[in-house]
Write an enzyme that holds these catalytic residues in place. Structure first.
Site, PDB file in Angstrom:
ATOM      1  N   GLY A 177     -26.783  -0.560 -26.659  1.00  0.00           N
ATOM      2  CA  GLY A 177     -27.253   0.317 -27.417  1.00  0.00           C
ATOM      3  C   GLY A 177     -28.072   1.624 -26.932  1.00  0.00           C
ATOM      4  O   GLY A 177     -27.984   1.423 -25.662  1.00  0.00           O
ATOM      5  N   SER A 237     -32.349   2.702 -20.688  1.00  0.00           N
ATOM      6  CA  SER A 237     -32.828   2.075 -19.646  1.00  0.00           C
ATOM      7  C   SER A 237     -31.964   2.304 -18.280  1.00  0.00           C
ATOM      8  O   SER A 237     -32.591   2.606 -17.137  1.00  0.00           O
ATOM      9  CB  SER A 237     -32.618   0.417 -19.809  1.00  0.00           C
ATOM     10  OG  SER A 237     -33.519   0.168 -20.790  1.00  0.00           O
ATOM     11  N   HIS A 272       0.991  -1.274   0.006  1.00  0.00           N
ATOM     12  CA  HIS A 272      -0.019  -0.102   0.039  1.00  0.00           C
ATOM     13  C   HIS A 272       0.656   1.489  -0.125  1.00  0.00           C
ATOM     14  O   HIS A 272       2.340   1.298   0.016  1.00  0.00           O
ATOM     15  CB  HIS A 272      -0.860  -0.082   1.221  1.00  0.00           C
ATOM     16  CG  HIS A 272      -2.016  -1.161   1.143  1.00  0.00           C
ATOM     17  ND1 HIS A 272      -2.979  -1.088   2.089  1.00  0.00           N
ATOM     18  CD2 HIS A 272      -2.292  -1.857   0.201  1.00  0.00           C
ATOM     19  CE1 HIS A 272      -3.954  -2.215   1.628  1.00  0.00           C
ATOM     20  NE2 HIS A 272      -3.387  -2.455   0.572  1.00  0.00           N
ATOM     21  N   ARG A 289     -11.809   3.029 -21.340  1.00  0.00           N
ATOM     22  CA  ARG A 289     -12.124   1.463 -21.049  1.00  0.00           C
ATOM     23  C   ARG A 289     -11.170   0.990 -20.064  1.00  0.00           C
ATOM     24  O   ARG A 289     -11.457  -0.048 -19.219  1.00  0.00           O
ATOM     25  CB  ARG A 289     -12.034   0.767 -22.279  1.00  0.00           C
ATOM     26  CG  ARG A 289     -13.235   0.736 -23.159  1.00  0.00           C
ATOM     27  CD  ARG A 289     -13.166   0.090 -24.443  1.00  0.00           C
ATOM     28  NE  ARG A 289     -14.244   0.336 -25.295  1.00  0.00           N
ATOM     29  CZ  ARG A 289     -14.180  -0.407 -26.561  1.00  0.00           C
ATOM     30  NH1 ARG A 289     -13.243  -1.087 -27.124  1.00  0.00           N
ATOM     31  NH2 ARG A 289     -15.209  -0.041 -27.551  1.00  0.00           N
ATOM     32  N   GLU A 332       1.281   3.643   2.187  1.00  0.00           N
ATOM     33  CA  GLU A 332       2.085   3.863   3.154  1.00  0.00           C
ATOM     34  C   GLU A 332       3.302   3.043   3.444  1.00  0.00           C
ATOM     35  O   GLU A 332       4.540   3.490   3.919  1.00  0.00           O
ATOM     36  CB  GLU A 332       1.005   3.623   4.521  1.00  0.00           C
ATOM     37  CG  GLU A 332      -0.120   4.548   4.933  1.00  0.00           C
ATOM     38  CD  GLU A 332      -1.213   3.791   4.220  1.00  0.00           C
ATOM     39  OE1 GLU A 332      -2.359   4.105   4.504  1.00  0.00           O
ATOM     40  OE2 GLU A 332      -1.184   2.924   3.111  1.00  0.00           O
ATOM     41  N   THR A 388     -26.337  -4.345 -30.019  1.00  0.00           N
ATOM     42  CA  THR A 388     -25.066  -3.779 -30.307  1.00  0.00           C
ATOM     43  C   THR A 388     -23.792  -4.884 -30.798  1.00  0.00           C
ATOM     44  O   THR A 388     -23.160  -4.800 -31.605  1.00  0.00           O
ATOM     45  CB  THR A 388     -24.646  -3.038 -29.072  1.00  0.00           C
ATOM     46  OG1 THR A 388     -25.546  -1.898 -28.989  1.00  0.00           O
ATOM     47  CG2 THR A 388     -23.198  -2.292 -29.252  1.00  0.00           C
ATOM     48  N   LEU A 430     -28.822   2.249 -22.976  1.00  0.00           N
ATOM     49  CA  LEU A 430     -28.453   3.377 -22.228  1.00  0.00           C
ATOM     50  C   LEU A 430     -29.524   3.930 -21.596  1.00  0.00           C
ATOM     51  O   LEU A 430     -29.652   4.654 -20.487  1.00  0.00           O
ATOM     52  CB  LEU A 430     -27.720   4.013 -23.384  1.00  0.00           C
ATOM     53  CG  LEU A 430     -26.304   3.498 -23.853  1.00  0.00           C
ATOM     54  CD1 LEU A 430     -26.061   4.310 -25.123  1.00  0.00           C
ATOM     55  CD2 LEU A 430     -25.291   4.109 -22.853  1.00  0.00           C
TER      56      LEU A 430
END
Length: 349
Positions: free
Chosen positions: A293, A299, A55, A193, A57, A205, A297
């Protein structure tokens, strides 16, 4: 006149600069940056670089030069997110801080993960360490908006993306594919992406565009591919079903796994978007970018389940008839940038 930045804000800003370098590499962990300061000089700094590895730190303290190690026990540690207190893939950072006898810790924001969520701050204070929290809190939360949405709302952070013509069409009439985005926008989309956990498309799509849904135009990890194929009518010859990377097919028929193809059964009712969000939370998918599609989108917009919408508009292209772009974003704040014939507008819900 701009007010001068105080020391806490200055060093927390540096934490944020460091943290962002982990974008695309640390999820489902948050991006975190840390700096160690002694007498107004940074003697160590680091960030969470790769999921499963040390991490921020740890990297910060490890970076301190041998000549400065005696100053660690007199220094102030700045960290953009509350240090962890639990054993995960790595030991608790609170133990590391205590072991190094760091007397003061300044934190950007608390960690919403249930295994931490205030426990890290409490443990540090119990150990006699002075803790200040809430420095650049809004900026620190914004940096990890995906992480916060996932843990607070129990769903992924949702980004909608589409490209449209100047007259608001995302496709023409018929099955012929319409090129709306230019080369710059295409590369930008692949960068987007690479920053998300998964990418989602609907059946039409997948059939009409046969997309790969990868980051081939940008260096970085490709997201998990998601497709909504309720009746399993997509042919296995499609690129997104080629098994080259993890793909989840949401459907009403079967569950199971074949190579990198995972079949996840949903019930097909009208609340399919909520079902998707619930399923993705269970699957620990922290963020998705929805690329179409138009019906899918829309929805998400109608269900009120979205956080950003990134709309690419080709200002020189007019179609007049075709498939209209989704609607319902007009009340959202937005940011804009331009790229020759493409305008890019980002809406925030």
């Amino acid at each position: 006149m701009l007010r001068p930045m105080n020391a806490h804000s200055k060093y927390m800003s540096r934490c944020l600069q460091l943290a962002i370098q982990g974008a695309g590499y640390v999820a489902p962990n948050p991006m975190v940056g840390a700096v160690l300061v002694y007498e107004d000089n940074i003697i160590g700094e680091g960030y969470h670089e790769v999921y499963g590895e040390p991490h921020a730190e740890v990297n910060c303290i490890s970076s301190v030069k041998e000549s400065d190690k005696q100053s660690i026990s007199k220094a102030t540690l700045y960290v953009s997110l509350e240090p962890c207190v639990h054993f995960g893939r790595t030991p608790p950072c609170t133990d590391l801080i205590t072991r190094n006898k760091i007397p003061k810790v300044v934190i950007g924001c608390s960690d919403p993960f249930k295994e931490v969520d205030g426990k890290g701050i409490e443990k540090l204070r119990t150990a006699g360490i002075t803790v200040e929290s809430g420095v650049l809190e809004k900026e620190c939360i914004s940096l990890n908006k995906r992480f916060f949405t996932f843990h607070k709302q129990h769903r992924p952070y949702i980004i909608l993306k589409w490209a449209q013509s100047a007259d608001g069409m995302i496709a023409g009439v018929g099955s012929k594919r319409l090129l709306i985005s230019n080369d710059f926008s295409n590369r930008l989309v692949h960068k987007w992406r690479s920053e998300e956990g998964a990418i989602l498309v609907g059946t039409n799509t997948a059939l009409l565009d046969n997309p790969e849904l990868t980051t081939r135009l940008w260096p970085g990890k490709s997201p998990t591919r998601l497709v909504l194929d309720m009746n399993l009518r997509l042919p296995t010859s499609l690129k997104l079903l080629d098994g080259t990377q993890e793909t989840i097919i949401f459907n009403t028929i079967r569950e199971g796994e074949e190579s990198n193809l995972h079949y996840y059964k949903v019930d097909g009712s009208s609340d399919i978007i909520q079902q998707l969000c619930t399923a993705l939370f269970k699957l620990k998918v922290q963020s998705i970018i929805v690329e179409g599609g138009s019906k899918l989108l829309q929805s998400f917009i109608d269900a009120g389940l979205w956080d950003e919408a990134r709309v690419i508009t080709n200002k020189k292209l007019f179609i007049s008839s075709g498939i209209p772009a989704p609607i319902g974003l007009k009340h959202s704040a937005s940011e804009k940038e331009k790229s020759t014939d493409n305008n890019i507008t980002i809406y925030y819900r």
